[in-house]
Write a protein that holds these residues in place. Structure first.
Motif, PDB file in Angstrom:
ATOM      1  N   GLU A 215       0.829  -1.205   0.000  1.00 46.36           N
ATOM      2  CA  GLU A 215       0.000   0.000   0.000  1.00 46.36           C
ATOM      3  C   GLU A 215       0.864   1.255   0.000  1.00 46.36           C
ATOM      4  O   GLU A 215       0.547   2.238  -0.693  1.00 46.36           O
ATOM      5  N   ASP A 218       2.337   1.827  -3.500  1.00 42.41           N
ATOM      6  CA  ASP A 218       1.312   2.339  -4.410  1.00 42.41           C
ATOM      7  C   ASP A 218       0.953   3.788  -4.105  1.00 42.41           C
ATOM      8  O   ASP A 218       0.826   4.621  -5.013  1.00 42.41           O
ATOM      9  N   MET A 229      -3.453   4.927 -10.209  1.00 42.58           N
ATOM     10  CA  MET A 229      -3.405   3.655  -9.480  1.00 42.58           C
ATOM     11  C   MET A 229      -1.954   3.228  -9.345  1.00 42.58           C
ATOM     12  O   MET A 229      -1.170   3.354 -10.288  1.00 42.58           O
ATOM     13  N   ARG A 233      -1.299  -2.529  -7.241  1.00 40.90           N
ATOM     14  CA  ARG A 233      -2.748  -2.702  -7.418  1.00 40.90           C
ATOM     15  C   ARG A 233      -3.055  -2.893  -8.911  1.00 40.90           C
ATOM     16  O   ARG A 233      -3.918  -3.696  -9.274  1.00 40.90           O
ATOM     17  N   ASP A 236      -2.449  -6.396  -9.848  1.00 45.37           N
ATOM     18  CA  ASP A 236      -3.563  -7.235  -9.410  1.00 45.37           C
ATOM     19  C   ASP A 236      -4.721  -7.196 -10.400  1.00 45.37           C
ATOM     20  O   ASP A 236      -5.379  -8.212 -10.656  1.00 45.37           O
ATOM     21  N   ARG A 275      -7.023  -9.852  -8.657  1.00 46.14           N
ATOM     22  CA  ARG A 275      -8.464  -9.733  -8.404  1.00 46.14           C
ATOM     23  C   ARG A 275      -9.234 -10.955  -8.873  1.00 46.14           C
ATOM     24  O   ARG A 275     -10.178 -11.408  -8.200  1.00 46.14           O
ATOM     25  N   TYR A 282      -2.937  -7.719  -2.974  1.00 47.40           N
ATOM     26  CA  TYR A 282      -4.009  -7.279  -2.073  1.00 47.40           C
ATOM     27  C   TYR A 282      -5.007  -8.411  -1.919  1.00 47.40           C
ATOM     28  O   TYR A 282      -5.069  -9.334  -2.746  1.00 47.40           O
ATOM     29  N   TRP A 284      -8.729  -9.390  -2.312  1.00 47.82           N
ATOM     30  CA  TRP A 284      -9.905  -8.914  -3.037  1.00 47.82           C
ATOM     31  C   TRP A 284     -11.167  -9.662  -2.637  1.00 47.82           C
ATOM     32  O   TRP A 284     -12.212  -9.490  -3.277  1.00 47.82           O
TER      33      TRP A 284
END
Length: 286
Positions: A215, A218, A229, A233, A236, A275, A282, A284
């Motif tokens: 995080e 990013d 973005m 991320r 992902d 994702r 991350y 999701w």
């Protein structure tokens, strides 16, 4: 072709997230769209349905009803089942040269001679892929971005053999989709993947080396460099498996500066693809 008109009849090969998104945006602008999906036609159709209903909820269908747009979409089970008289076919199968060449071999036997064929590849050689077609002057890269309905960019990739008329037609169609088209010459990774993957791989190396958490890395790019973005991320959303495949291709063609970090290889081996699998850099699933 006028820049305010999409082609009347469009084929899309591959009904995954990208293919369904491509089908959706053409149908929204009035095209009749046929999706060729070899694995699960119903799932491909459902992805378009879901995308259209989300667009309707956001007021993005220009007053159209989702059902009316969906009525312009149909599916078939293989590329050689597509109608012959399509104006444009966009290939959107996984980043595998042999798979794509097989698709183009089928299309060459199926489509009328004046159909323009485009590949949604994010890195593979348009020159090499076009060699599978009897008329490579009508072949071009048409690289959409995920998620297709809301992304503003289409990267048009011109090979040495691509006719100027083909490029002009595809640029006009991209503009008719209300997207911005950039035209680049065929080279490994084109413009977007080459730069985007380089940034993403370095971000993964920084995470691997413990420079900062995902995080923080990013947010540094979002706030410090105004990126919409961060690179992790974004990875992902693209899919870690897709990013790994592109990185391996770029390593083979451009050299070791694109060598994938071990962390990326490990995550893909564990099925942490981003994702689409519920976990990448991350979580999701929440």
């Amino acid at each position: 072709m006028s820049s305010n008109q999409v082609p009347a009849r469009v084929g899309v090969v591959g009904g995954g997230r990208m293919g369904a998104g491509i089908a959706q945006v053409f149908a929204e602008r009035g095209a009749t769209v046929t999706i060729a999906e070899t694995v699960d036609q119903q799932a491909a159709y459902q992805r378009v349905d879901t995308g259209l209903r989300r667009a309707a909820e956001r007021g993005k269908l220009d007053g159209q009803q989702a059902d009316a747009v969906l009525a312009r979409v149909s599916t078939v089970g293989a590329p050689d089942k597509l109608p012959a008289d399509l104006d444009l076919v966009v290939e959107a199968v996984p980043e595998n040269t042999a798979l794509k060449l097989d698709v183009f071999t089928q299309l060459a036997k199926t489509l009328d001679a004046d159909t323009i064929i485009a590949s949604n590849t994010s890195s593979l050689s348009i020159t090499e892929l076009g060699a599978a077609l009897p008329d490579p002057t009508r072949f071009v890269g048409m690289h959409f971005f995920n998620p297709v309905p809301v992304s503003e960019l289409v990267e048009i990739v011109r090979a040495p053999q691509t006719a100027t008329a083909t490029v002009d037609a595809v640029v006009g169609w991209a503009q008719a989709l209300r997207k911005t088209a950039i035209v680049v010459n065929d080279s490994p990774g084109f413009a977007t993947s080459r730069l985007g993957v380089h940034l993403g791989l370095e971000a993964i190396r920084m995470l691997e080396e413990g420079v900062a958490d995902a995080e923080s890395i990013d947010r540094a790019m979002e706030l410090g460099y105004r990126h919409p973005m961060g690179p992790l991320r974004s990875t992902d959303l693209v899919g870690l498996d897709v990013r790994l495949a592109v990185a391996e291709h770029l390593t083979a063609t451009l050299g070791p500066r694109f060598e994938p970090p071990q962390l990326l290889r490990d995550k893909v081996a564990r099925g942490e693809l981003g994702r689409k699998s519920g976990r990448g850099f991350y979580d999701w699933k929440g």
